[in-house]
Each structure stands twice: as C-alpha cells, then as structure tokens.
Design a protein around this motif. Structure first.
Motif, PDB file in Angstrom:
ATOM      1  N   GLY A 170       2.942  -6.412  -5.798  1.00  0.00           N
ATOM      2  CA  GLY A 170       3.814  -5.271  -5.510  1.00  0.00           C
ATOM      3  C   GLY A 170       4.841  -5.651  -4.457  1.00  0.00           C
ATOM      4  O   GLY A 170       5.970  -5.191  -4.465  1.00  0.00           O
ATOM      5  N   GLY A 171       4.408  -6.543  -3.518  1.00  0.00           N
ATOM      6  CA  GLY A 171       5.317  -7.102  -2.509  1.00  0.00           C
ATOM      7  C   GLY A 171       5.320  -8.607  -2.680  1.00  0.00           C
ATOM      8  O   GLY A 171       6.046  -9.136  -3.521  1.00  0.00           O
TER       9      GLY A 171
ATOM     10  N   ASP B  53      -1.942  -8.498  -1.238  1.00  0.00           N
ATOM     11  CA  ASP B  53      -0.645  -8.032  -1.732  1.00  0.00           C
ATOM     12  C   ASP B  53      -0.024  -7.202  -0.610  1.00  0.00           C
ATOM     13  O   ASP B  53      -0.526  -6.120  -0.290  1.00  0.00           O
ATOM     14  N   VAL B  54       1.041  -7.727  -0.009  1.00  0.00           N
ATOM     15  CA  VAL B  54       1.570  -7.084   1.208  1.00  0.00           C
ATOM     16  C   VAL B  54       3.085  -6.955   1.144  1.00  0.00           C
ATOM     17  O   VAL B  54       3.759  -7.730   0.464  1.00  0.00           O
ATOM     18  N   PRO B  55       3.633  -5.985   1.862  1.00  0.00           N
ATOM     19  CA  PRO B  55       5.086  -5.914   2.011  1.00  0.00           C
ATOM     20  C   PRO B  55       5.564  -6.939   3.043  1.00  0.00           C
ATOM     21  O   PRO B  55       4.752  -7.523   3.772  1.00  0.00           O
TER      22      PRO B  55
ATOM     23  N   THR C  29      -8.432  -7.796  -5.544  1.00  0.00           N
ATOM     24  CA  THR C  29      -9.302  -8.545  -6.463  1.00  0.00           C
ATOM     25  C   THR C  29      -8.606  -8.761  -7.794  1.00  0.00           C
ATOM     26  O   THR C  29      -9.250  -9.046  -8.797  1.00  0.00           O
TER      27      THR C  29
ATOM     28  N   ARG D  88       6.904  -6.750   5.903  1.00  0.00           N
ATOM     29  CA  ARG D  88       6.615  -6.541   7.323  1.00  0.00           C
ATOM     30  C   ARG D  88       5.238  -7.050   7.752  1.00  0.00           C
ATOM     31  O   ARG D  88       4.965  -7.191   8.946  1.00  0.00           O
TER      32      ARG D  88
ATOM     33  N   TRP E  98     -14.303  -4.052   5.510  1.00  0.00           N
ATOM     34  CA  TRP E  98     -13.363  -3.200   6.238  1.00  0.00           C
ATOM     35  C   TRP E  98     -13.482  -1.759   5.739  1.00  0.00           C
ATOM     36  O   TRP E  98     -13.550  -1.506   4.530  1.00  0.00           O
ATOM     37  N   THR E  99     -13.543  -0.836   6.675  1.00  0.00           N
ATOM     38  CA  THR E  99     -13.408   0.583   6.350  1.00  0.00           C
ATOM     39  C   THR E  99     -12.418   1.161   7.352  1.00  0.00           C
ATOM     40  O   THR E  99     -12.097   0.513   8.357  1.00  0.00           O
ATOM     41  N   SER E 100     -11.969   2.375   7.098  1.00  0.00           N
ATOM     42  CA  SER E 100     -10.959   2.952   7.981  1.00  0.00           C
ATOM     43  C   SER E 100     -11.497   3.161   9.399  1.00  0.00           C
ATOM     44  O   SER E 100     -10.730   3.248  10.347  1.00  0.00           O
ATOM     45  N   HIS E 101     -12.803   3.237   9.553  1.00  0.00           N
ATOM     46  CA  HIS E 101     -13.377   3.379  10.897  1.00  0.00           C
ATOM     47  C   HIS E 101     -13.728   2.041  11.526  1.00  0.00           C
ATOM     48  O   HIS E 101     -14.133   1.989  12.682  1.00  0.00           O
TER      49      HIS E 101
ATOM     50  N   HIS F 210      -1.415  -3.524  12.287  1.00  0.00           N
ATOM     51  CA  HIS F 210      -1.801  -2.798  11.077  1.00  0.00           C
ATOM     52  C   HIS F 210      -2.743  -3.664  10.234  1.00  0.00           C
ATOM     53  O   HIS F 210      -2.669  -4.885  10.269  1.00  0.00           O
ATOM     54  N   ARG F 211      -3.585  -2.987   9.458  1.00  0.00           N
ATOM     55  CA  ARG F 211      -4.563  -3.685   8.621  1.00  0.00           C
ATOM     56  C   ARG F 211      -4.092  -3.762   7.174  1.00  0.00           C
ATOM     57  O   ARG F 211      -3.436  -2.827   6.679  1.00  0.00           O
ATOM     58  N   TRP F 212      -4.504  -4.842   6.473  1.00  0.00           N
ATOM     59  CA  TRP F 212      -4.151  -5.043   5.070  1.00  0.00           C
ATOM     60  C   TRP F 212      -5.389  -5.597   4.376  1.00  0.00           C
ATOM     61  O   TRP F 212      -5.967  -6.585   4.842  1.00  0.00           O
ATOM     62  N   ILE F 213      -5.799  -4.973   3.265  1.00  0.00           N
ATOM     63  CA  ILE F 213      -7.046  -5.399   2.618  1.00  0.00           C
ATOM     64  C   ILE F 213      -6.751  -6.328   1.445  1.00  0.00           C
ATOM     65  O   ILE F 213      -5.649  -6.340   0.886  1.00  0.00           O
TER      66      ILE F 213
END
Lengths: 199, 206
Positions: free
Chosen positions: A72-73, A132-134, A108, A136, A150-153, A102-105
């Motif tokens: 996508g990026g 897959d990252v933009p 797969t 930035r 990784w989880t949001s917490h 910022h986090r990026w996962i």
C-alpha cells in the motif's frame, strides 16, 4: 483528647504521604516497562532468552510470491537471525517504531513473510518480517523484537526483555529508498541460512 | 351532597397544611415531578428517539470506528478461490471496498469485520465476514495507518441471493478512553446501534 488529635494527625499525614508517593513516584512505569536492549544492523542483541540479529534491511514496492504482493506504501523487509539461548522459545512480537514513536505491525501477505518465530534451543533461525508502511515510517525506523505480540496496550511484553534495533535508515535516505522499484524475493523462514537456501 | 363537599374541603385543607409545612426544596421537587407527569400525554416521559442511520451508497466514504471505507460494488459469486471456497449450494457475497485506517496506531481487522453486516435475499448469512486483498487473495489481519487497500469483505450465504439489492449495515464504533469495568482503556468499542444503512445493488458473477 490529646491522643485522639494525635491519631487523627497521624492518619492525615499518612494519607498525604500516600498521595505524594502516588503522584510523584512512577510506580506504574517501573511495573510495566520492558527491559530494552538496543542494537544495530549486523550486531546481535543478547536477551536473557534469545539473541536477535538484524542481518539486512530492504525497501521495495513488491514482494515476490505467487502472486506477487504490491504494498500500500512500501515494504520494509527486515531479515533476522534468531537464536534461543536456554530453552525453546516462541517470539511473537516483531514490530517497527518510527522516529515519531509510532508503531507499525508486520504483514503476513507475502508467502514467506513471517509474523512470529518458533525457536529451538541453540539452533539458528532465519526469518524475514515484512512491514507495509507509508513514507513517514521509514526514517529512523527501529525493529522491536520480543516474546509477546504487539497489542494497542503493549501489555503482552511488560517487564519482558526486548530487543530494539536501529535499522540505520537516515532521513536523507528515505527519498532514494522510496524510489526503488526492484521487487524482493523474501527468503523462507527456518534453520537454513539464506545463502545456502538460494543455492 | 353537602357532606361530600365538606369532606372534599377538609382533604384540601389538610393537604394545603401539609404542603405549606414542607421545606422549599421538597416543594420544588414535587413541582418538577408534577410537571413531568402532566407532560406525559405529550411524550414528556418517552425516551429520546435514536437518530436514524445515515444512508449508505456505493462510492460514499463512511467511517466505521477508525476505518474509512468506500464500498465500490456488491458482488455474488459461487466461490472466491483460493480465499473462500464454500459448499456448492452456498454462495459468497463480496463487498468490494477501499479501506483506509485513519488515526496513528495499527489496528486489527476484526475492528472492522465485527461491525459490518448484510441482510435480505432470503438466505442465511454464516457468521462474521472475512477480509481479503483483492489483488492476491491473501487474508488481511492487521492494518497500519495511512495506507489504502482494495479489499474483499466476504460473507458466506446459505444459497443464491434472492432479489437485486443487499441491505448493508455498519454499527457505531466508538473510541473508549477509559473503562472502569473492563480495565481496557483506549479501545474501539462497537455499540448496538446502526450508524449506516443502505440498499445496494447486487452484481452476480458466475
């Protein structure tokens, strides 16, 4: 009467002290924070349960496969060499942290892109993680590797040992890396070193 | 007759005496309660009606929690191999959509798939939908923010869809900063409330 007043003063003082400790001592941070070992590309980061080495970093718009997967990026693909030190270990947490924290996962999508690594004691394991990252997310990106996913917490690796590896992407390199068009053949995960796997 | 009037006056006098002996706050409360009761025939005690869902159309960007979704078409297929291969009697209903994760942190796909439903067609829809990339049929499980993907939101139905329209609904998904009951702060939570609803045309492919 004097005794009652003294008791009341003692209780009030204790409550004030508790409030002071609660407000100014970072109890939550020390209870939750993982133990971070930093590193860079090509050098092993030694954790109590594993060694984590980032061996190479690639940026590409396309990960080859059947069919190929367009990003996508851009795909930021991180090749790793992992070694469980004392016991079989499952490492489920591989994510990126960028310069803005910022986090990026990992994705797969590519058939050979890993999302976790099951390590046998003393056997080197090779795995590539595809993000897959933009644009930035590229400059200053670091790979964080640990046992909990990784989880949001970020609660799955509290007080665990974590490898934090600088991928060595300077801000000035981002435009050139983004412009690269060469597709990437991601190597298969497993105990076979990538050099031998390609022979 | 005269006794009844005297009795009524007596009751009123006792009531007036009782009320005048009450504190002002109690008098005010009683006045509010009386006003509410008096407004009941005009809907004063009725619950506030929920706003109707927004009208969903093809090509229209809608927000489902942290996701912006644009449904481009709704397609029915016998299968979507290699991603989805149902029984021969079943069908696959696909919402062909572009999806972007807004915000600044990754999210898992269930935050979207748990809150989109389809209805109508005289068939049963099995469970929650799955999410696949249209390009390579691989499953979409987690999003990074700021990237847009063309995705197939797939529902398996018990048989061929009857009719030419599909009712698509999305639930309200809100960001909850604090929750003392579950100790699960900063989470996207679906509400049992339809936020968007629309009857979209169905395209059949064999």
């Amino acid at each position: 009467m004097r005794r009652t007043v003294a008791s009341a003063a003692l209780v009030i003082a204790a409550m004030g002290l508790g409030r002071l400790i609660n407000d100014h001592v970072p109890l939550g941070d020390s209870a939750d924070r993982p133990f971070v070992s930093t590193g860079e590309v090509g050098r092993p980061v030694v954790l109590d349960y594993a060694e984590v080495t980032v061996t190479a970093v690639h940026v590409t718009p396309t990960v080859m496969g059947n069919p190929a997967s367009a990003s996508g990026g851009r795909w930021l693909v991180v090749d790793t060499e992992l070694l469980a030190r004392t016991r079989p270990t499952l490492m489920s947490g591989f994510f990126l942290v960028d310069a803005q924290d910022h986090r990026w996962i990992a994705s797969t999508r590519g058939s050979e892109c890993a999302s976790s690594a099951s390590l046998s004691t003393g056997v080197r394991h090779y795995a590539s993680f595809c993000f897959d990252v933009p644009r930035r997310a590229l400059g200053g990106a670091r790979l964080v590797a640990t046992r909990g996913a990784w989880t949001s917490h970020e609660s799955e690796f509290r007080r665990d040992a974590v490898a934090d590896v600088d991928l060595g992407i300077a801000g000035s390199e981002v435009d050139d890396l983004w412009a690269q068009q060469e597709p990437l053949d991601v190597r298969e995960s497993g105990p076979v070193p990538p050099g031998e796997a390609r022979r | 007759m005269g006794e009844n009037v005297a009795l009524g006056r007596g009751v009123l006098r006792r009531a007036r005496t009782y009320v005048s002996g009450r504190p002002t706050t109690q008098k005010a409360g009683a006045g509010v309660a009386a006003a509410l009761l008096a407004s009941a025939p005009f809907g004063g005690l009725a619950a506030v009606p929920e706003p109707p869902p927004g009208t969903l159309r093809l090509g229209q960007p809608i927000q489902v929690g942290p996701y912006e979704m644009v449904i481009d078409q709704v397609v029915e297929l016998p299968d979507l191999a290699p991603a989805v291969t149902p029984q021969p009697s079943e069908r696959v209903l696909v919402l062909d959509a572009h999806v972007t994760l807004t915000g600044d942190r990754p999210e898992y796909a269930v935050t979207l798939t748990n809150h989109v439903t389809v209805a109508g067609g005289g068939v049963e829809v099995e469970g929650r939908p799955s999410l696949y990339f249209v390009e390579d049929s691989s499953r979409m499980s987690g999003f990074n923010p700021g990237l847009t993907y063309r995705l197939a939101l797939t529902f398996t139905t018990s048989g061929p869809w009857q009719g030419d329209v599909v009712t698509v609904r999305t639930n309200l998904v809100e960001f909850r900063e604090e929750d003392r009951q579950t100790l699960d702060p900063d989470a996207w939570v679906g509400r049992d409330e339809v936020e968007w609803q629309g009857s979209l045309p169905l395209v059949r492919r064999t």
